[in-house]
Scaffold this motif. Structure first.
Motif, short mmCIF file in Angstrom:
data_model
loop_
_atom_site.label_atom_id
_atom_site.label_comp_id
_atom_site.label_asym_id
_atom_site.label_seq_id
_atom_site.Cartn_x
_atom_site.Cartn_y
_atom_site.Cartn_z
N PRO A 40 26.94 32.12 29.96
CA PRO A 40 26.08 33.32 29.88
C PRO A 40 25.89 34.01 31.22
O PRO A 40 25.82 35.23 31.29
CB PRO A 40 24.76 32.75 29.36
CG PRO A 40 25.13 31.49 28.67
CD PRO A 40 26.28 30.93 29.44
N LEU A 41 25.80 33.22 32.30
CA LEU A 41 25.64 33.82 33.63
C LEU A 41 26.85 34.68 33.97
O LEU A 41 26.70 35.81 34.48
CB LEU A 41 25.47 32.71 34.66
CG LEU A 41 25.26 33.16 36.12
CD1 LEU A 41 24.02 34.03 36.25
CD2 LEU A 41 25.17 31.95 37.04
N ALA A 42 28.05 34.18 33.67
CA ALA A 42 29.26 34.97 33.93
C ALA A 42 29.28 36.24 33.08
O ALA A 42 29.66 37.32 33.56
CB ALA A 42 30.50 34.12 33.62
N ASN A 43 28.85 36.14 31.83
CA ASN A 43 28.81 37.32 30.96
C ASN A 43 27.84 38.36 31.48
O ASN A 43 28.13 39.57 31.48
CB ASN A 43 28.41 36.90 29.54
CG ASN A 43 29.52 36.19 28.80
OD1 ASN A 43 30.70 36.43 29.06
ND2 ASN A 43 29.18 35.31 27.89
N VAL A 44 26.66 37.92 31.90
CA VAL A 44 25.65 38.86 32.40
C VAL A 44 26.17 39.57 33.65
O VAL A 44 26.01 40.80 33.80
CB VAL A 44 24.33 38.12 32.70
CG1 VAL A 44 23.38 39.01 33.50
CG2 VAL A 44 23.66 37.70 31.40
N ILE A 45 26.79 38.83 34.55
CA ILE A 45 27.32 39.43 35.78
C ILE A 45 28.38 40.49 35.44
O ILE A 45 28.36 41.61 35.97
CB ILE A 45 27.91 38.36 36.70
CG1 ILE A 45 26.80 37.46 37.24
CG2 ILE A 45 28.70 38.99 37.84
CD1 ILE A 45 27.29 36.26 38.01
N GLU A 46 29.30 40.14 34.53
CA GLU A 46 30.34 41.10 34.17
C GLU A 46 29.76 42.34 33.49
O GLU A 46 30.14 43.47 33.82
CB GLU A 46 31.37 40.44 33.25
CG GLU A 46 32.49 41.41 32.89
CD GLU A 46 33.47 40.84 31.87
OE1 GLU A 46 34.66 40.74 32.20
OE2 GLU A 46 33.03 40.51 30.75
N LEU A 47 28.85 42.14 32.55
CA LEU A 47 28.27 43.26 31.83
C LEU A 47 27.42 44.14 32.75
O LEU A 47 27.41 45.37 32.62
CB LEU A 47 27.43 42.75 30.66
CG LEU A 47 28.23 42.11 29.52
CD1 LEU A 47 27.30 41.38 28.55
CD2 LEU A 47 29.04 43.15 28.77
#
Length: 294
Positions: free
Chosen positions: A277-284
């Protein structure tokens, strides 16, 4: 000569094989993954009884399906494809191992998994793999009642070969093989490092990859197209980060770090629940700042 492999028969056979291969590549990823997870269920239950009772499967599939139908209709105005609920239900039934004959972890897990897709979103995307979220929450919130599948398939090479052959094939055709291989390579390398640090046998450190929990994890959970970042390079970095976080959790357990005790029951599952989820939030977030869509 129905089995002719040369001449016209050979061309026909090759053409059919290529057509099936292309068709598999164009298929919705949820369908080949559904086949793989069903295969794991059938083989695991037939040879080792890893399900622990069909009432668990009925409970999880029933709750997952009902929740998907209700929330998709209520929040999106149409009935969703139930393939995702099917995959989530089977994986929860296989992975959750509560004490005694408890059924509530399967029902609650099914609801939490599907509801997380509709509630825990950022910029229109859900952040956690549904089963990963539900299992992680149950393990942390109710460690006295809920455990996770951990025993191995044993030394049965045939069972492992079937799972790995189909798993690698399906990961390749849904364009997620790089994620699986990145994680496996990093896991093996870090297992060697951990073996040096703690002094344990290297094969014992690598052996978990042959277990059903890890097979579900590397072929289904960490490769979920809906909850991973959008680039090949990014996915490989995330897979490596998950493997590194898992190793850190295992080392913390070896040295009895009390602060990380809630993460010890299932290091790969909980590592993904933190890193993914942390990677997703950073990308988004970065895409939103740059005006891009992922």
């Amino acid at each position: 000569m129905p089995f002719q492999l040369d001449g016209l028969g050979g061309h026909s056979w090759n053409g059919t094989s290529r057509a099936l291969w292309v068709r598999l590549g164009r298929m919705d990823p949820r369908y080949p993954v559904s086949f793989l997870i069903t295969l794991i269920l059938v083989l695991g239950e037939a040879r080792y009884g890893i399900l622990g009772g069909y009432d668990r499967l009925v409970a999880t599939l029933g709750v997952c399906t009902a929740t998907e139908l209700a929330l998709s209709r209520w929040l999106r105005g149409h009935v969703a494809n139930l393939a995702s609920a099917y995959i989530t239900g089977i994986s929860l039934a296989l992975l959750i191992k509560p004490r005694a004959d408890l059924l509530w972890p399967f029902a609650l897990g099914g609801f939490l998994a599907i509801a997380s897709k509709y509630v825990l979103q950022y910029r229109g995307r859900h952040l956690w793999n549904p089963s990963n979220f539900a299992i992680s929450l149950l393990l942390v919130a109710a460690p006295g009642s809920v455990a996770i599948l951990s025993h191995q398939w044993g030394n049965d090479l045939a069972t492992n070969a079937v799972i790995w052959c189909f798993g690698l094939l399906i990961a390749s055709r849904v364009r997620m093989l790089h994620v699986t291989l990145s994680y496996v390579v990093c896991f093996v390398a870090l297992a060697a490092l951990r073996s040096l640090i703690v002094g344990g046998p290297l094969l014992a450190e690598i052996a978990p990859l042959t277990g059903p929990m890890y097979q579900l994890f590397i072929f289904f959970m960490i490769t979920d197209p809906k909850t991973t970042v959008s680039t090949v390079r990014g996915r490989m970095i995330v897979a490596a980060a998950v493997a590194a976080a898992e190793t850190a959790i295992r080392l913390a357990g070896d040295y009895h770090v009390a602060a990380l005790r809630p993460l010890y029951p299932a290091p790969p599952i909980l590592a993904l629940a933190i890193v993914g989820p942390l990677a997703n939030v950073i990308e988004l977030y970065r895409a939103g700042r740059n005006g891009r869509r992922t």
